[in-house]
Design an enzyme around this catalytic site. Structure first.
Site, PDB file in Angstrom:
ATOM      1  N   GLU A   1       0.811  -1.216   0.000  1.00 19.83           N
ATOM      2  CA  GLU A   1       0.000   0.000   0.000  1.00 19.83           C
ATOM      3  C   GLU A   1       0.844   1.265   0.000  1.00 19.83           C
ATOM      4  O   GLU A   1       0.512   2.253  -0.677  1.00 19.83           O
ATOM      5  CB  GLU A   1      -0.958   0.000   1.196  1.00 19.83           C
ATOM      6  CG  GLU A   1      -2.158  -0.904   1.057  1.00 19.83           C
ATOM      7  CD  GLU A   1      -1.842  -2.369   1.278  1.00 19.83           C
ATOM      8  OE1 GLU A   1      -2.710  -3.224   1.013  1.00 19.83           O
ATOM      9  OE2 GLU A   1      -0.718  -2.658   1.727  1.00 19.83           O
TER      10      GLU A   1
ATOM     11  N   HIS B   1     -10.444  -5.748  10.007  1.00 18.65           N
ATOM     12  CA  HIS B   1     -11.206  -5.493   8.785  1.00 18.65           C
ATOM     13  C   HIS B   1     -12.488  -4.712   9.078  1.00 18.65           C
ATOM     14  O   HIS B   1     -13.383  -4.656   8.231  1.00 18.65           O
ATOM     15  CB  HIS B   1     -11.547  -6.809   8.077  1.00 18.65           C
ATOM     16  CG  HIS B   1     -10.375  -7.478   7.443  1.00 18.65           C
ATOM     17  ND1 HIS B   1      -9.380  -8.061   8.179  1.00 18.65           N
ATOM     18  CD2 HIS B   1     -10.030  -7.634   6.139  1.00 18.65           C
ATOM     19  CE1 HIS B   1      -8.475  -8.577   7.360  1.00 18.65           C
ATOM     20  NE2 HIS B   1      -8.842  -8.333   6.128  1.00 18.65           N
TER      21      HIS B   1
END
Length: 406
Positions: free
Chosen positions: A142, A211
C-alpha cells in the site's frame, strides 16, 4: 513503474488547467428505498416490503428508508420511473468509467483491480476495456502504490487508488499525510495532487477488528485533504465523479455493507458537490446528523419516532471534511436540538469534530446540549452479538431523541 506511467503519459493529453468547482453542480436529494435482506446482504427494493430475516441472531431487519419524507408518495413500480437501477458498487463503477471515457488521464491502481475486478467488483471489466496501463494491478504494498499514485498525480494524471480494505491504508499513512495532503503547499503551489483514494470500510458482518476499521478520524486532521462518504447508489456515483474531477486529493469512504443497496438513478450525467450535505428528511423537533451506514439506522429509528409524535430532521452530512455548516446551521436554527449518530469511534471521531463546530458557530441557537452516539472505543469483536453491541442501534437513537425533546 516509471516506464509504466511514461507509457500512460504518451497516450494521454495531460492538462491540469481545467479546475473543477463542485459548487456549480447542485442536484436535488434522492429518496432511498426499503430493503430486502437475503442472508447477510441487503438489496434495495423500491416496493415497501421486507423479505427474509437475519440468520442466527435475533436482530431486527435493516429498514433503509423509513419515513424518508413527510408525505410518502403512493407506491409506484420502479419500471415506470425514468433512469436505470444499479447496486451501489455498480454505480461507483459507472461513475468511474464515465470519467475514464471523458478524461484519458484518469487511471486506476490497487490490489486485484485489474482482471479480477476488485475485491468488491467496482472495477470489474475495466481492464479489458482500457488495458493494463490504465487499470494497474499492484503488489501487496500500500505504501508503494499510494506513493506512486501521488507521483503520477504530480505529473498530470488523475489516479484512483483502491484500498482493498480501508484498514490496509494505514500502511500508506505517511504517503497520504506527508505527501498527498501537503505537497501542493510545500511546493509553493507548483504541484496539484488530483488523486482519489477509495475503498471499503466500516463494521461488517463478523469481519474482525482489523477489517472493521473506520479511518475517518485518522485522516480528518490531515491538512489539504477532502473526505466524503457515500450512502446510496445515487450519491456514490455523483461523489465519485466529483472526486475525480477535483484538483484536491479526496478520500471516498464506502461502507462494506452498502455495496448491494439498489436504487434507480438518472440516465443523464450528473455530478454532486463534494461540500454539500443531503437533507434526507425535513422535520421540526430535532436535527439528526449522520452519514454512511448509520443513515439507515437513523431512518429506521425515525419511523418509530414519528409514530410516537416526534418530527426529526435527518441530514446525511456526506462531506466529512469540510462540514457543510450552511445546511447544518439552518437546521440547528430551526430545531434547536442536535443528535449526532456515527459509526466512528467516540474519542476523536467525526462526531467530536462536528460537536465542536456546532458549538463554536451555533451555540446560541441550542436549547439543549448536543448528544453524540458513537461506536464504543474497543476493537470490533468477531462474535456477531458482541459486534452489534459496539455499534449504535436504532433503539438507542429513539431513546436519545426522547431525552433531548423532553
Amino acid at each position: 513503474m516509471a516506464a509504466i506511467f511514461q507509457g500512460i503519459g504518451t497516450t494521454a493529453s495531460l492538462s491540469t488547467s481545467n479546475s473543477f468547482d463542485s459548487k456549480r453542480f447542485q442536484f436535488p436529494s434522492r429518496r432511498s428505498y426499503l430493503s430486502e435482506r437475503k442472508g447477510n446482504l441487503f438489496v434495495m427494493r423500491s416496493e415497501g416490503r421486507i423479505i427474509g430475516g437475519s440468520k442466527g441472531r435475533g436482530t431486527s431487519p435493516l429498514v433503509t428508508s423509513a419515513v424518508a419524507s413527510k408525505a410518502e408518495s403512493s407506491s409506484t413500480s420502479t419500471a415506470s420511473k425514468p433512469g436505470h437501477e444499479l447496486l451501489l458498487f455498480e454505480a461507483l463503477r459507472e461513475g468511474l468509467e464515465e470519467e475514464m471515457i471523458r478524461d484519458p488521464t484518469v487511471c486506476v491502481m490497487g490490489e486485484d483491480v485489474g482482471h479480477y475486478g476488485g475485491s468488491y467488483k467496482v472495477t470489474k471489466g475495466l481492464a479489458e476495456k482500457y488495458g493494463d496501463l490504465r487499470v494497474l494491478d499492484t503488489p501487496i504494498a500500500e505504501n508503494s502504490f499510494t506513493g506512486m499514485a501521488i507521483g503520477a498525480a504530480m505529473t498530470g494524471l488523475r489516479p484512483v487508488v483502491e484500498g482493498m480494505n480501508m484498514g490496509f491504508l494505514l500502511l500508506a499513512f505517511n504517503q497520504i499525510s506527508n505527501n498527498c495532503g501537503m505537497l501542493h503547499y510545500t511546493s509553493g503551489g507548483q504541484f496539484k495532487i488530483p488523486v482519489v483514494i477509495r475503498g471499503p470500510g466500516g463494521v461488517g458482518r463478523q469481519l474482525g477488528a482489523e477489517h472493521s476499521q473506520r479511518l475517518e478520524s485518522y485522516f480528518q486532521s490531515i491538512p489539504g485533504i477532502q473526505m466524503v462518504a457515500c450512502s446510496t447508489p445515487y450519491n456514490a456515483k455523483g461523489l465519485m465523479k466529483a472526486a475525480i474531477r477535483s484538483e484536491n486529493p479526496v478520500i471516498l469512504f464506502e461502507h462494506v455493507l452498502l455495496y448491494n443497496l439498489k436504487e434507480r438513478i438518472p440516465d443523464e450525467e450528473y455530478v454532486l458537490s463534494l461540500e454539500e450535505a443531503e437533507m434526507v428528511r425535513p422535520g421540526e423537533h430535532v436535527t439528526i446528523l449522520t452519514y454512511s451506514r448509520m443513515r439507515y439506522h437513523v431512518m429506521q429509528a425515525a419511523k418509530t419516532l414519528v409514530n410516537k409524535g416526534y418530527d426529526p430532521e435527518v441530514i446525511d452530512i456526506r462531506s466529512l471534511k469540510p462540514f457543510d455548516l450552511y445546511t447544518i446551521g439552518n437546521s440547528v436554527k430551526k430545531t434547536h436540538r442536535v443528535l449526532i449518530v456515527e459509526e466512528c469511534m467516540r474519542t476523536g471521531g467525526i462526531g467530536a469534530s462536528l460537536t465542536a463546530a456546532i458549538n463554536e458557530n451555533f451555540h446560541d441557537y441550542l436549547d439543549a446540549p448536543i448528544v453524540c452516539l458513537s461506536s464504543q472505543d474497543v476493537p470490533t469483536p468477531y462474535a456477531g452479538t458482541l459486534e452489534e453491541w459496539t455499534v449504535v442501534q436504532p433503539a438507542q437513537i429513539v431513546t436519545a431523541v426522547e431525552q433531548l425533546c423532553r
